[in-house]
Design a protein around this motif. Structure first.
Motif, mmCIF file in Angstrom:
data_model
loop_
_atom_site.group_PDB
_atom_site.id
_atom_site.type_symbol
_atom_site.label_atom_id
_atom_site.label_comp_id
_atom_site.label_asym_id
_atom_site.label_seq_id
_atom_site.Cartn_x
_atom_site.Cartn_y
_atom_site.Cartn_z
ATOM 1 N N THR A 157 -15.421 -18.488 17.967
ATOM 2 C CA THR A 157 -16.468 -19.374 18.466
ATOM 3 C C THR A 157 -17.618 -19.420 17.460
ATOM 4 O OG1 THR A 157 -17.867 -19.956 20.363
ATOM 5 C CG2 THR A 157 -17.621 -17.606 19.859
ATOM 6 N N GLU A 187 -14.066 -15.236 21.991
ATOM 7 C CA GLU A 187 -14.509 -16.053 23.120
ATOM 8 C C GLU A 187 -13.999 -17.468 22.856
ATOM 9 O OE1 GLU A 187 -18.611 -14.954 25.041
ATOM 10 O OE2 GLU A 187 -18.884 -15.114 22.877
ATOM 11 N N HIS A 189 -14.178 -21.021 22.313
ATOM 12 C CA HIS A 189 -15.285 -21.875 21.915
ATOM 13 C C HIS A 189 -15.437 -23.106 22.800
ATOM 14 C CE1 HIS A 189 -18.237 -23.656 19.271
ATOM 15 N NE2 HIS A 189 -17.564 -24.799 19.358
ATOM 16 N N ILE A 192 -17.059 -22.454 26.138
ATOM 17 C CA ILE A 192 -18.504 -22.222 26.021
ATOM 18 C C ILE A 192 -19.241 -23.528 25.732
ATOM 19 C CG2 ILE A 192 -20.273 -21.071 24.632
ATOM 20 C CD1 ILE A 192 -18.145 -18.817 24.191
ATOM 21 N N SER A 196 -21.739 -25.242 28.237
ATOM 22 C CA SER A 196 -23.110 -25.366 27.745
ATOM 23 C C SER A 196 -23.597 -26.804 27.862
ATOM 24 C CB SER A 196 -23.181 -24.921 26.275
ATOM 25 O OG SER A 196 -22.912 -23.552 26.164
ATOM 26 N N HIS A 210 -27.176 -18.860 29.643
ATOM 27 C CA HIS A 210 -26.349 -18.356 28.546
ATOM 28 C C HIS A 210 -25.181 -17.550 29.100
ATOM 29 C CE1 HIS A 210 -25.338 -16.407 24.718
ATOM 30 N NE2 HIS A 210 -25.372 -15.263 25.359
ATOM 31 N N HIS A 214 -21.144 -18.467 28.749
ATOM 32 C CA HIS A 214 -20.186 -17.539 28.140
ATOM 33 C C HIS A 214 -19.374 -16.871 29.246
ATOM 34 C CE1 HIS A 214 -21.556 -17.447 23.824
ATOM 35 N NE2 HIS A 214 -22.507 -18.171 24.392
ATOM 36 N N GLU A 219 -13.816 -15.209 27.620
ATOM 37 C CA GLU A 219 -13.526 -13.993 26.853
ATOM 38 C C GLU A 219 -12.084 -13.538 27.092
ATOM 39 O OE1 GLU A 219 -15.866 -10.595 27.918
ATOM 40 O OE2 GLU A 219 -15.469 -9.558 26.016
ATOM 41 N N SER A 290 -23.898 -12.265 22.683
ATOM 42 C CA SER A 290 -22.592 -12.877 22.937
ATOM 43 C C SER A 290 -21.490 -11.895 22.579
ATOM 44 C CB SER A 290 -22.419 -14.146 22.096
ATOM 45 O OG SER A 290 -23.337 -15.121 22.510
ATOM 46 N N PRO A 291 -20.600 -11.625 23.518
ATOM 47 C CA PRO A 291 -20.634 -12.044 24.917
ATOM 48 C C PRO A 291 -21.843 -11.430 25.618
ATOM 49 C CG PRO A 291 -18.542 -10.942 24.357
ATOM 50 C CD PRO A 291 -19.442 -10.800 23.198
ATOM 51 N N ASN A 343 -28.704 -15.413 19.234
ATOM 52 C CA ASN A 343 -27.961 -14.460 20.051
ATOM 53 C C ASN A 343 -28.020 -13.078 19.434
ATOM 54 O OD1 ASN A 343 -25.069 -16.049 21.579
ATOM 55 N ND2 ASN A 343 -27.211 -16.691 21.526
#
Ligand SMILES: [Zn+2]
Ligand SMILES: [Zn+2]
Ligand SMILES: [Zn+2]
Ligand SMILES: [Zn+2]
Ligand SMILES: [Zn+2]
Ligand SMILES: [Zn+2]
Ligand SMILES: [Zn+2]
Ligand SMILES: [Zn+2]
Lengths: 468, 468, 468, 468
Positions: A157, A187, A189, A192, A196, A210, A214, A219, A290-291, A343
């Motif tokens: 990601t 993760e 991508h 997310i 997002s 956030h 995520h 994950e 992240s995560p 992050n």
């Protein structure tokens, strides 16, 4: 037997397997004798009532690194290594991070230029491979592996870092041939990004979203996928900064099937939760990484996986962005949407005390601590036995712990360049009171005493665990 | 009670749950009476000693469809529906397949134009969505769902068909909102492409390497990924043509966790193995399909999953490309590399006998057969109770089976346009001796008797199983 | 077509697989016609707006049975079958229960003597085998199996009932040879006895400690053990009244491995919890049964297992001991220690409405309801197709349900001989408004209308599912 | 620093965690110095090119013990400890075995009387509790635990040894209160007895039927049951001599759930199969032990479980009964039925080479070997750090291994009192060429050099792993 430069005397010495009372005799930075009643050295340290442990190895931290979105970490090699030393760590393995279009060779040269004059303790480098061109895979990477950069991280990601599955296969294939160890940020991508966008479109922009973006499923998905790719290529792989029970389960299943998957977790997954991102105003940004941290029940699962051996490595994933700083979390304003916030959380100095605290709580034992703090990383990344243990011939990298000392963590007492710690106010039991690097005291009673530039670069051997 | 157009008399009638002796009275193509000693109809069929089952529904077949690499299937709607009828099937659900750049509306119109004048039995359409543009997702797809095209297939592989994870999320999101059912071809594209390139580069181009390239791990990976995406969106999903124990296990795990995942498998995974691709010359191409057949032990796992309810649907995935034909498997020469060979095997006519054979072998019971042959698909795709069962008010779509009849499958006896069947020479026990569509005998004793164009289009309701 | 004795008209008829609108024509107690617009019968019932379902089969209930500790159930065959009829059930399968030292033949004769003059609806018998002597295993059991008593229950607990593992093996071995079905009460006796003694010694004697003594681990253990023994002998086995997620998991694992294990659960595990045993005074005794209800989260697991097919049978385990009665729960005083309280709860009449309520809550669908209420038990115990479905040739055992009717359960409205129901005050949606046994209305609008003694004994075939 | 009695020089020293080059200085039987270039000792041993490992601990062996069926082991404490020393083992933990009716105190006294004058190396004792009377549980066992007998074995099978579940609970309850460690022989007695009777009745009496009678299911069942009982009591438990993949899976599942279950396996499960019991005549008796060896695929599962940490302990379960001997396997004739043959195989001397061989085959690594050979047992049974490692203050119990030496195992070269080894003719890579006990060479180049009676009794601490 030659005279000792240093004798650490009367301590209870622990390794990943053993616990015994002994004096440690050091000469030229190396442990040369273990015994009782060793002759006096140039310097003698009395460790009676203390535990003498291998100095920690923080094998995942970001130092003097520009993020893919262009923000420089608050810590450079000086403040980072000071902070590490303050927390009982004697070796760090940060990243030499390629941005797309860059030559890996140049990247490595640049990071050396940063580290050489500033590092207080020893260091190795992982590479970050974000642009696996033919030149990178065909020439630079093999050459760098041969030169002692034997591990590298890849991403599934982040827009500017992520590799697609095919690139992952190419990279794993090189890792297999060259005997390098691949670390993966796992993760999904698209999940997310899709979440997002939905959240941002809906105006749900606070830090707490956030953690929503995520998703744990993201994950789990990427963890299973990366394991599948590694299984196909038949090469070991390390999933870094594992946060969720779901990802843990995937790793455990694979390990039980005999697949060579290693796992790493970090203090933020033991002590923080997604609720820490849900604070008034922008405060939650302090715990954005992240995560993200998950929930309370999940913390227990992470501890369980530590104690059951699902994880081999425990790192800080130190990624220091100051909170109240236009070059930090507030780069894009004083309350930017979560997608615009750097992050990462700091943890170089608190990492080991936070893990050690688990001993007094009965979650792990002392030997598991030593393994997770130092020995396993040393073996995994090819710097053992020089680093990671207390044994004849090893570097005299030691941390002397007062196992009974209760310390309330405060940013004011830490040595990094940050303006906050996510663990502010947390009281832990056990603290490293003296840190010794190659026989030299680099930190003592909360003060870091050694000068910049004494740290040495460590060429890594090929990981013995990455053999095919 | 009105006079019957047809009475099927003295048979043992089976549904997905029940087995009873009864006459079936049909009027205007619909089952209007079940009883014993029904008055004579215009036509009477004596089914004494026979099983009277719902006519089969083949819910996954490719008819008069141009593949993404430009090859037209050998069967058009005439030969395909004749072949289906010959095998006891009374409804097919082929695809209206979008190629990129096409309007879904246009695609649907075109397929109707093909089907209307030719179909011998009834049919519905799934859509194939390969180009989920804003117009497609925002307008065409919702409108078509409302018009009775309530299921669609998407792909995670094939260059011209595959969606990326984000597109899959977008599509699933629409499916959730509109109550449509998403079918997914789940194989990891990058794994297949990467392995294929390695194999082709090495000159390993024979048909058998198709099975190597389509690794079991690729199927497991994509299955887990698709389930994760569906779980995130909280929408049901159907994994089509599942071939491997690994994918089965992923579906089972998800089902046990309460995730709404449905599964489909096909006869090629019960009767063929990868060894069938490893024959002298180009012969292996006859058994090339995606995913490919696996090994003997895997066949047992597929049977187990059928009997344990992991799979709800059993289709042919009929994808007919003639063997010795420049418009078929040999489009790119008489022994082209596996990447140049059209993927697919025929199965419309043999599907049900091959499954029925499992009853005599003790693998499934009669009710599971009926469910897999017809009822489950009818419910899943929203054409129940009109199709898929023997009940008052349902269409009189019946297959009269001689459960003791042993038949050796030979292409010469089949009704499709193919020049081979992968099951040539296989002897099965049990055969559909009469097929009845809406009260009309369409096949009898190996002859298809009805004329082209009598088949009707079926608008599908939203799947009751796709409710959120 | 002959004239009908009864026509149930205009209802929506459901089976375990199908749902259709039809009239049902009945002659001589048997369903002889399904159609629309059937000619008028001697009696016509209008079921418009109603569901017409197979009458329920309660395949686990204790009627006119003396417990191993010498307490007679409150219900005899008259009150029990009236109560069953009131709740939409048309067949019960209680036990002919051997106490040690008794001849099985005599036991069976005695139960027939009780049932023949009193039963309002039809019944079969399971045996209870508590004394597997050579005579019992070598002569009586095989002879009774041949005579239509093809299933029997054994116990792993209760002092006067339990068999040791060796006896279980002997019994399973006979079951295999004779094609009988073995039902097992699976709780580890020693665990329960050991915990009970500890609790009693500590003065922890209230009803709630019954749930402590019957630990979930005790159920899991015995479930795994019984499955192991059955697997060794290679014979099917049915675990009755499964209460805990742990036992469910063991059954599921075995089923996935292909072991023929069937499972049964009961309404008390869906609607009660151990907290119901923890009420002021002796009230908790009303909800004491073995195994006991567990917690809220566990209820969800039981529902899940119902909907996922882990359970095939849903019975009441009706074991009626009046609360405020010296021959009931208070046999040993007004607040005796839990070890002195008769185990069991009533449920014959509430069973089906409690399960049906799950449809409106989206937990199961209508066809699962029918399967669990009737069809599966009929097949499992060898009385299908005479009982358990709505099909030509089956007995006209029907329950006409008003799916919208909301009823608050009150003991005052029930027809058993009890002075309480554990479900008092619970409101459910859906109620059987008319119950029909062999074409005769036996209950209507809350009144049971048929006289004693009309019920018939059903010889059971060997279970088709118990074939080796 | 005092003069050394012994210096082992230039070796590569390995512990359960570390590997380093060092000299080991020994004084008064204890390791007092680790360093390089240590001053000369009274005796110097050059270990250049060799591995210096902790002397092995064989924590499960039967020495000078009368079996429950009255056969005395061939080895007494002299031959057993000589044999152990010959194989690199420096500590044994045999059993002080209670027969029913005996006082535990008396049993312990008797075993000491046997061991004191004969043992060549050090030893501790586990108890065997076969008769958990009130006196045994209430007085003797707690007192003996306090005196250094902190672990005991119980049995779920063997007529004269087995405890029922309730007795197991009683015993576990004492273990919990007193902090003792319970070892369990887990096989379902009734299954074995039932199968044995069927086999014997059928005349199937050869040794190979021993493996049939001791079914894998019997082991799985008892393993799950014992774990359940221990979970209920919340006390750790060790399943000894685990033989089958099924039992391994049960242990693994429990460990993953956080239950404190430890596992032990033995060389016979790595190198023998049930086929070894199926030899002409009575030969198969040489490989009869309980549980029996399984099949080839199962061996792999045992190796996997060793490398994955499911097992903590690797013992010989040395139970030596001579083959051609009226006091051994032929006690009941020259070809007695399997039920009349003493169960057990020898392994004290071959144990470590057989395990070490796994290193060269890539199955385990050197540190896992050390842990399994010595360290884990020392910790588990409370004799660490005196035994089980190479560290300052530990007893100088060392085994010097030539890792390249290939040895073909022959009974003629072993030091026990047996007339056969089941591993005759097997060639392994790696052999302990010198064994040192408390600084004294006890075996060298295949000769055991030390005199009888020098071995010392070890009081065991309560296991740190048995804390509640
Ligand atoms: Zn990362
Ligand atoms: Zn990082
Ligand atoms: Zn497909
Ligand atoms: Zn297809
Ligand atoms: Zn019961
Ligand atoms: Zn009962
Ligand atoms: Zn044993
Ligand atoms: Zn033993």
């Amino acid at each position: 037997m030659t005279a000792f430069d240093l004798v650490v005397r009367n301590g209870r010495v622990a390794t990943a397997a053993d616990l015994f009372e002994a004096d440690i005799g050091v000469k030229d930075g190396v442990i040369v004798a273990l015994g009782r009643g060793l002759p006096k050295g140039t310097r003698d340290i009395d460790a009676a009532g203390r535990l003498v442990l291998p100095g920690g190895i923080d094998s995942h931290c970001h130092v003097e690194q520009t993020s893919s979105s262009g923000i420089m970490t608050a810590d450079d090699f000086y403040s980072a290594t000071r902070s590490a030393a303050g927390g009982g760590t004697t070796t760090i393995i940060p990243f030499a991070a390629q941005h797309r279009g860059m030559s890996l060779r140049t990247v490595v040269r640049d990071y050396h230029a940063c580290a050489t004059p500033k590092a207080v303790i020893d260091y190795a480098f992982h590479l970050i491979v974000s642009d696996p061109t033919e030149t990178v895979l065909g020439q630079e990477l093999p050459a760098l592996i041969a030169d002692g950069y034997t591990s590298f991280k890849i991403y599934t990601t982040y827009d500017m870092l992520k590799l697609n599955d095919r690139q992952v296969l190419d990279v794993l294939s090189i890792a297999r041939r060259e005997g390098a160890l691949t670390m993966v940020h796992a993760e999904n991508h698209d999940i997310i990004a899709w979440l997002s966008d939905k959240l941002m479109d809906a105006g749900l922009t606070q830090p707490k979203f956030h953690a929503v973006a995520h998703a744990r499923t993201a994950e789990r998905e990427a963890t299973h996928r990366v394991i599948s790719l590694a299984e196909l290529v038949d090469v070991p792989v390390l999933i870094v900064h594992v946060s969720s029970a779901e990802a843990i389960e995937q790793i455990r299943i694979a390990q039980n099937r005999g697949i060579r998957v290693f796992g790493e977790t970090c203090p933020q997954y033991l002590y923080l939760t997604e609720d820490d991102l849900d604070k008034p105003g922008f405060e939650g940004a302090k715990c954005m990484c992240s995560p993200p941290p998950r929930d309370k029940a999940n913390q227990q699962k992470v501890w369980d996986a530590l104690s059951q051996g699902v994880f081999q490595v425990f790192s800080s994933d130190h990624a220091p962005y100051r909170y109240d700083d236009p070059e930090g979390k507030m780069k894009h304003g004083s309350n930017p949407p979560f997608k615009k916030v750097a992050n990462g959380v700091p943890g170089l100095e608190a990492r080991l005390p936070l893990l050690f605290h688990g001993i007094s709580e009965g979650r792990i034992d002392l030997h598991q601590f030593v393994g997770l703090a130092a020995t396993n990383a040393a073996k995994l990344y090819g710097i053992y036995p020089r680093k990671g243990t207390i044994a004849i011939g090893s570097d005299a990298d030691l941390a002397i712990w007062d196992p009974e000392k209760e310390v309330t963590i405060r940013q004011a007492d830490l040595h990094d360049a940050m303006d906050y710690t996510p663990y502010e106010g947390l009281t832990v039991k056990g603290w490293p009171v003296i840190t010794i690097s190659r026989g030299e005291v680099v930190a003592e009673d909360g003060k870091v005493t050694e000068e910049r530039g004494r740290g040495q670069f460590l060429r890594c051997d090929r990981s013995p665990l990455a053999r095919s």
